[in-house]
Design an enzyme around this catalytic site. Sequence first.
Site, PDB file in Angstrom:
ATOM      1  N   GLU A  24       0.861  -1.105   0.089  1.00  0.00           N
ATOM      2  CA  GLU A  24      -0.156   0.080  -0.043  1.00  0.00           C
ATOM      3  C   GLU A  24       0.869   1.307   0.018  1.00  0.00           C
ATOM      4  O   GLU A  24       0.791   2.060   0.935  1.00  0.00           O
ATOM      5  CB  GLU A  24      -0.865   0.027   1.290  1.00  0.00           C
ATOM      6  CG  GLU A  24      -1.792  -1.252   1.257  1.00  0.00           C
ATOM      7  CD  GLU A  24      -2.472  -1.287   2.668  1.00  0.00           C
ATOM      8  OE1 GLU A  24      -2.046  -1.183   3.862  1.00  0.00           O
ATOM      9  OE2 GLU A  24      -3.609  -1.582   2.632  1.00  0.00           O
ATOM     10  N   TYR A  78       6.112  16.836  12.459  1.00  0.00           N
ATOM     11  CA  TYR A  78       6.923  15.743  12.588  1.00  0.00           C
ATOM     12  C   TYR A  78       8.467  16.217  12.204  1.00  0.00           C
ATOM     13  O   TYR A  78       9.289  15.145  12.207  1.00  0.00           O
ATOM     14  CB  TYR A  78       7.014  14.646  11.382  1.00  0.00           C
ATOM     15  CG  TYR A  78       5.746  14.425  10.986  1.00  0.00           C
ATOM     16  CD1 TYR A  78       4.712  13.587  11.911  1.00  0.00           C
ATOM     17  CD2 TYR A  78       5.235  14.477   9.793  1.00  0.00           C
ATOM     18  CE1 TYR A  78       3.406  13.023  11.354  1.00  0.00           C
ATOM     19  CE2 TYR A  78       3.949  13.914   9.012  1.00  0.00           C
ATOM     20  CZ  TYR A  78       3.199  13.122  10.117  1.00  0.00           C
ATOM     21  OH  TYR A  78       1.940  12.927   9.689  1.00  0.00           O
ATOM     22  N   CYS A  97       0.278  32.844  12.316  1.00  0.00           N
ATOM     23  CA  CYS A  97       0.737  33.415  13.557  1.00  0.00           C
ATOM     24  C   CYS A  97       0.975  32.322  14.523  1.00  0.00           C
ATOM     25  O   CYS A  97       0.541  32.226  15.694  1.00  0.00           O
ATOM     26  CB  CYS A  97      -0.582  34.213  14.037  1.00  0.00           C
ATOM     27  SG  CYS A  97      -1.267  35.360  13.164  1.00  0.00           S
ATOM     28  N   GLU A  98       2.443  31.776  14.187  1.00  0.00           N
ATOM     29  CA  GLU A  98       3.092  30.761  15.072  1.00  0.00           C
ATOM     30  C   GLU A  98       4.567  30.701  14.776  1.00  0.00           C
ATOM     31  O   GLU A  98       4.740  30.753  13.500  1.00  0.00           O
ATOM     32  CB  GLU A  98       2.554  29.430  14.554  1.00  0.00           C
ATOM     33  CG  GLU A  98       1.155  29.014  14.647  1.00  0.00           C
ATOM     34  CD  GLU A  98       0.790  28.463  16.251  1.00  0.00           C
ATOM     35  OE1 GLU A  98       1.766  28.059  16.726  1.00  0.00           O
ATOM     36  OE2 GLU A  98      -0.200  28.641  16.521  1.00  0.00           O
TER      37      GLU A  98
HETATM   38  C1  LIG Z   1      -0.573   5.675   5.688  1.00  0.00           C
HETATM   39  C2  LIG Z   1      -0.656   3.937   5.550  1.00  0.00           C
HETATM   40  C3  LIG Z   1      -0.338   3.777   4.189  1.00  0.00           C
HETATM   41  C4  LIG Z   1       0.551   4.625   3.394  1.00  0.00           C
HETATM   42  O1  LIG Z   1       1.771   4.849   3.956  1.00  0.00           O
HETATM   43  P1  LIG Z   1       2.826   5.741   3.039  1.00  0.00           P
HETATM   44  O2  LIG Z   1       4.061   6.137   3.987  1.00  0.00           O
HETATM   45  O3  LIG Z   1       2.269   6.965   2.348  1.00  0.00           O
HETATM   46  O4  LIG Z   1       3.110   4.595   2.263  1.00  0.00           O
HETATM   47  C5  LIG Z   1      -0.470   2.296   3.966  1.00  0.00           C
HETATM   48  N1  LIG Z   1      -1.482   1.622   4.533  1.00  0.00           N
HETATM   49  C6  LIG Z   1      -1.869   1.940   5.831  1.00  0.00           C
HETATM   50  C7  LIG Z   1      -2.494   0.946   6.733  1.00  0.00           C
HETATM   51  C8  LIG Z   1      -1.587   3.161   6.100  1.00  0.00           C
HETATM   52  O5  LIG Z   1      -2.236   3.696   7.348  1.00  0.00           O
END
Ligand SMILES: *Cc1c(COP(=O)(O)O)cnc(C)c1O
Length: 463
Positions: A320, A364, A391-392
């Site tokens: 993913e 981050y 404003c930070e």
């Molecule tokens: C955020 C997330 C991703 C994607 O993360 P990347 O760092 O953008 O590749 C994939 N799977 C799940 C379950 C996520 O929460």
Amino acid sequence: MSRSAHPAGPRHADVLTEGHYTAPPADLNALDPKVWAHTVTRNEDGVVSVGGIDVATLAEEFGTPAYFMDEADFRSRARSWRTAFGHDADVFYAGKAFLSRAVVRWLHEEGLNLDVCSGGELTTALSAGMPADRIAFHGNNKSTEEIAKAVESGVGRIVLDSFQEIVRVAHIAQSLGKRQRVQIRVTVGVEAHTHEFIATAHEDQKFGIALADGQAAEAVRRALALDGLEVVGIHSHIGSQIFDMAGFEVAARRVVALLAAVRDEHGVELPEIDLGGGLGIAYTSEDDPREPHEIAKALNEIVTRECEAAKLRTPRISVEPGRAIVGPTAFTLYEVGTIKPLDGLRTYVSVDGGMSDNIRTALYDAEYSVALVSRASDAEPMLVRVVGKHCESGDIVVRDAFLPADLAPGDLIAVPATGAYCRSMASNYNHALRPPVVAVNDGEARVIVRRETEEDLLRLDIG
Ligand SMILES: *Cc1c(COP(=O)(O)O)cnc(C)c1O
């Protein structure tokens, strides 16, 4: 953080001892192809262009700040993930990184699937024609309405994140007369961020069901017993901006061990495993991300080896990636406003956006690069901090970078690798108008998400 200090001229002596930044690059006009989208180049007149259109023209037509996305680059990165994993695996683009209807269509055309994690993302995906069976629905606290909508529309899988959700989804599916395909998200006790990963005994976070103490095995047991669910696999996502495959190796080993335990207990071989996203990209020249084909090879080898050892059929793998596809494809274009040199420290360069269009630095401590793009310059490097107009005092876009010392108000500067988690996390802080996303391709530029207007702000304010 892998920064090192180098001499940058005597007037930076005070900050040099802190070692918070790298040496100025040899050539401030050079654009490192690692951090810029594929079609970005500096033309002979010194002006930078993307997709064949120069930034002065883009700024004139679309204003600043604005995100410019290289469509050809997006498509080619999506395609290389698709080809790297081949037909025995599925690539789900993580929509939370950046989602719009144009992006959904590109993904569909390039043969990718899509992860969503809210009703809003699901609606966007369906409205742009992504087939529901190619959508996976995520989230640690999906509402009843969201689950019902996902089941009704026929999403390919819902990733179950808690014991309560197992029952909830089963119940909703059954009441709709459906059997929902589900994966169970487990926490494998591995947390990976950039170059490091930590393997811990138990998990202290909101996502997933722990493998430890047999909880994940219990989740599978309960889910298998419910008529409304078809349990198709196990899901694991270990972190973000990861460069090292060691964390995935541990995760895959632990997930396969669970598959073997499920086979032993239930006589069922679950057909799928999802190893999540989190693959890193280059935000600065110091980052060295891996290519999709290297990642695919490494993951396939790990899973095949572990399954052979456990005498399991190799399951269908899915991944993913979000950031790794969209991150490098866009840059944010800003106009330089006030410039404030602080003697012996650094020069603060204010731009016409800030934490409302890029919260990652404040959130981050993320690192970014920056370049002067409306012209080339032979001036000396100047240590700068690029800040927004909010404003930070934490409203920082690029903490430490070098720009030419002749920088002036009205110049255009660009921050590369802002395709992921910038527009999608943008806010209206100080009633800022969220910038547009403009897709550029082959000499043509097209707004895919328009700039917010003051009417948009007032439309929600009905007091
Ligand atoms: C955020 C997330 C991703 C994607 O993360 P990347 O760092 O953008 O590749 C994939 N799977 C799940 C379950 C996520 O929460």
